[in-house]
Each structure stands twice: as structure tokens, then as C-alpha cells.
Design a protein around this motif. Structure first.
Motif, PDB file in Angstrom:
ATOM      1  N   SER A  71       0.832  -1.204   0.000  1.00 22.28           N
ATOM      2  CA  SER A  71       0.000   0.000   0.000  1.00 22.28           C
ATOM      3  C   SER A  71       0.864   1.250   0.000  1.00 22.28           C
ATOM      4  O   SER A  71       0.576   2.220  -0.706  1.00 22.28           O
ATOM      5  CB  SER A  71      -0.922   0.024   1.225  1.00 22.28           C
ATOM      6  OG  SER A  71      -1.856  -1.020   1.152  1.00 22.28           O
ATOM      7  N   ASP A 106      -5.932  -0.720  -4.670  1.00 21.55           N
ATOM      8  CA  ASP A 106      -5.366  -1.308  -3.455  1.00 21.55           C
ATOM      9  C   ASP A 106      -6.362  -2.294  -2.849  1.00 21.55           C
ATOM     10  O   ASP A 106      -7.283  -1.907  -2.141  1.00 21.55           O
ATOM     11  CB  ASP A 106      -4.992  -0.217  -2.446  1.00 21.55           C
ATOM     12  CG  ASP A 106      -4.099  -0.762  -1.331  1.00 21.55           C
ATOM     13  OD1 ASP A 106      -3.870  -1.997  -1.297  1.00 21.55           O
ATOM     14  OD2 ASP A 106      -3.635   0.035  -0.501  1.00 21.55           O
ATOM     15  N   GLU A 107      -6.172  -3.542  -3.143  1.00 21.65           N
ATOM     16  CA  GLU A 107      -7.047  -4.623  -2.669  1.00 21.65           C
ATOM     17  C   GLU A 107      -8.525  -4.303  -2.873  1.00 21.65           C
ATOM     18  O   GLU A 107      -9.316  -4.336  -1.915  1.00 21.65           O
ATOM     19  CB  GLU A 107      -6.760  -4.935  -1.196  1.00 21.65           C
ATOM     20  CG  GLU A 107      -5.308  -5.355  -0.975  1.00 21.65           C
ATOM     21  CD  GLU A 107      -5.109  -6.075   0.359  1.00 21.65           C
ATOM     22  OE1 GLU A 107      -6.085  -6.645   0.864  1.00 21.65           O
ATOM     23  OE2 GLU A 107      -3.971  -6.066   0.863  1.00 21.65           O
TER      24      GLU A 107
HETATM   25 MG    MG Z   1      -2.056  -2.803   2.081  1.00 24.10          MG
END
Ligand code: MG
Ligand code: ADP
Length: 240
Positions: A41, A161-162
Motif C-alpha cells: 500500500s 489497493d485490494e
Molecule cells: Mg495494504
């Protein structure tokens, strides 16, 4: 399009990114994988300067991200970001969520912004939800709105991000399908995800991070079939 050269970053004493060298071409789809806490991240957030780096050079679309003279808003206009939690404004309709930035930041008229919003809502498959509020949508639909909102700024780069990690399993596919079609259209994408099927199928390149370093990178077929690093092998074996 995105150049990390010897990037290091610390959070206080903690050395979170270590000597990152990563070069991403226009139209490339890079999937970043690695254990929790490995810095994925943080790496992504450096690209639009949600985090600042400690040293090294980061150049995005010919702009030195960390130069004092860099117009950060201009940089960010060109980079869409989609998070695990959709971050939609709960008190605004889907349409208003999408038209907000094009009108406020890009000075677009309401009618033009609405037209663009409807275009992207159609693209993500939910034009009928324009007048709904986020709470009236499923998680998968909310995430598709978040993607449409990012696209409405017509960015050259999309960061994910995910994006499917907070979704119920049955909704993961609809979000991955939208990402897949974006990739096919030539969007430059950097995606952190645990969806290895998506990574295998869609990525041009896999970047494996561990403890703040890029330990290995390669095309999906080589990385998944024959990872070179022991820690990459361990990571993959734990997923199965
Ligand atoms: Mg992360
Ligand atoms: P990942 O996305 O791979 O899980 P992160 O980039 O979120 O990793 O975090 C990497 C490491 O940096 C973790 O150990 C995390 O606790 C730490 N970290 C993340 N953000 C901060 C912050 N704002 N301040 C201090 N430490 C942080």
C-alpha cells in the motif's frame, strides 16, 4: 509512465520501502503481491503522493513527484485510485459521487459531468443505480461506482489497493471483470490484490514484495510456475 529509482521510505524509524526500482510503461498492468505489512500500500500511495518518500527519485508521467514545484493536484488528476473500502460519500447519490470531482476540480458543467458519469456507470454495468445512495447498493456495486468515479476524471493511471478484499465472495468477480476490461483497453494499472487468478490472467508483470523490498518480478507464467525466491515460493504455497 511510472519510474521508481532507488526509492526509500521510512515511517519514523521504520524502513518501509527499501531501494525500490520499478519502471512501469504506459498501458502496462502490474500486479503487486506479497505478505501483509510488506509495503504494498505504501508503494502505491507514493505514486500519487499520499505518502512522501525519504529518498530516491519517483517520476510519474514526466513529473518528479516529490519536487517542491510539482503541482500535486495536477498530478493526482491524472491518477485514479480505488481502495479496499470504497470511500463513497454516503449522503450523496451515485451520480453526485461521480460528478463531484469533474465539476469541482476540472470545472466541468453539470450536464457534461453527468454525461460522462452515465458513460462510466454504463461501462461498469449499473447505469440504473445513478439516483441510488451508496447504502442502497451491494458492496460490489459500490466498488464499481468507485471505479467509475475514478475513471470520470479520465486518468492515465489507475491504482487499485485490494479492491475486492472487503467484498463478499460472490461479488469479487463483477469487480475483477471491470478491471479486466480496463486492462484490455490499455489503461496503465498498478493493482495490489490477493486474486491470483486475476494476476495470472491480466497482469503483464507480477511484482513480489517482502519486508519493503521487491524480491522478485516477472511475467505471470514464469513467476507462478517457477518462482525463484524462497520467500515467494512460501508465499504462493500458503495461498493454496
Ligand atoms: Mg495494504
Ligand atoms: P501492505 O499494504 O503490504 O500490507 P503497508 O504499506 O500498509 O503494507 O505497511 C507496511 C508497514 O508499514 C507495516 O508494517 C505498517 O504497519 C507500516 N505502516 C503503514 N503505514 C504507516 C504509518 N502511517 N505510520 C507508521 N507505520 C506505518
Amino acid at each position: 509512465m511510472i519510474h521508481f529509482s532507488q526509492i526509500n521510505k521510512h515511517y519514523g524509524q521504520f524502513h518501509v520501502l527499501r531501494d525500490i526500482d520499478l519502471h512501469i510503461k504506459s498501458g502496462e498492468v502490474v500486479v503487486v503481491i506479497g505478505p501483509s505489512g510488506s509495503g504494498k500500500s505504501t508503494l502505491l500511495r507514493c505514486i500519487n503522493r499520499l505518502e512522501t518518500v525519504t529518498d530516491g527519485e519517483l517520476v510519474v508521467n514526466d513529473t518528479k513527484v516529490n519536487d517542491k514545484s510539482t503541482d500535486i493536484n495536477k498530478l493526482r488528476r491524472n491518477i485514479g485510485m480505488v481502495f479496499q473500502h470504497f470511500n463513497l460519500y454516503p449522503h450523496m447519490t451515485v451520480l453526485d459521487n461521480i460528478t463531484l470531482a469533474p465539476m469541482k476540480v476540472n470545472g466541468m458543467s453539470n450536464s457534461e459531468a453527468t454525461e460522462i458519469a452515465m458513460h462510466y456507470l454504463t461501462k461498469v454495468g449499473i447505469p440504473d443505480k445513478a439516483k441510488s445512495f451508496p447504502s442502497q447498493l451491494s458492496g460490489g456495486q459500490q466498488q464499481r461506482v468507485a471505479i467509475a468515479r475514478g475513471l470520470a476524471m479520465k486518468p492515465q493511471i489507475m491504482l487499485f489497493d485490494e479492491p475486492t478484499s472487503a467484498l463478499d465472495p460472490e461479488m469479487v468477480g463483477e469487480v475483477l471483470d471491470v478491471m479486466k476490461s480496463l486492462a484490455k483497453e490499455g489503461m496503465t494499472m498498478v493493482c495490489v490484490t490477493h486474486e491470483m487468478g486475476f494476476a495470472r490472467e491480466v497482469a503483464d508483470r507480477i511484482v513480489f514484495m517482502d519486508q519493503g523490498q521487491i524480491l522478485e518480478e516477472g511475467i505471470p507464467s514464469e513467476f507462478f510456475n517457477n518462482p525463484q525466491e524462497e520467500r515467494a515460493r512460501q508465499f504462493l504455497s500458503r495461498l493454496n
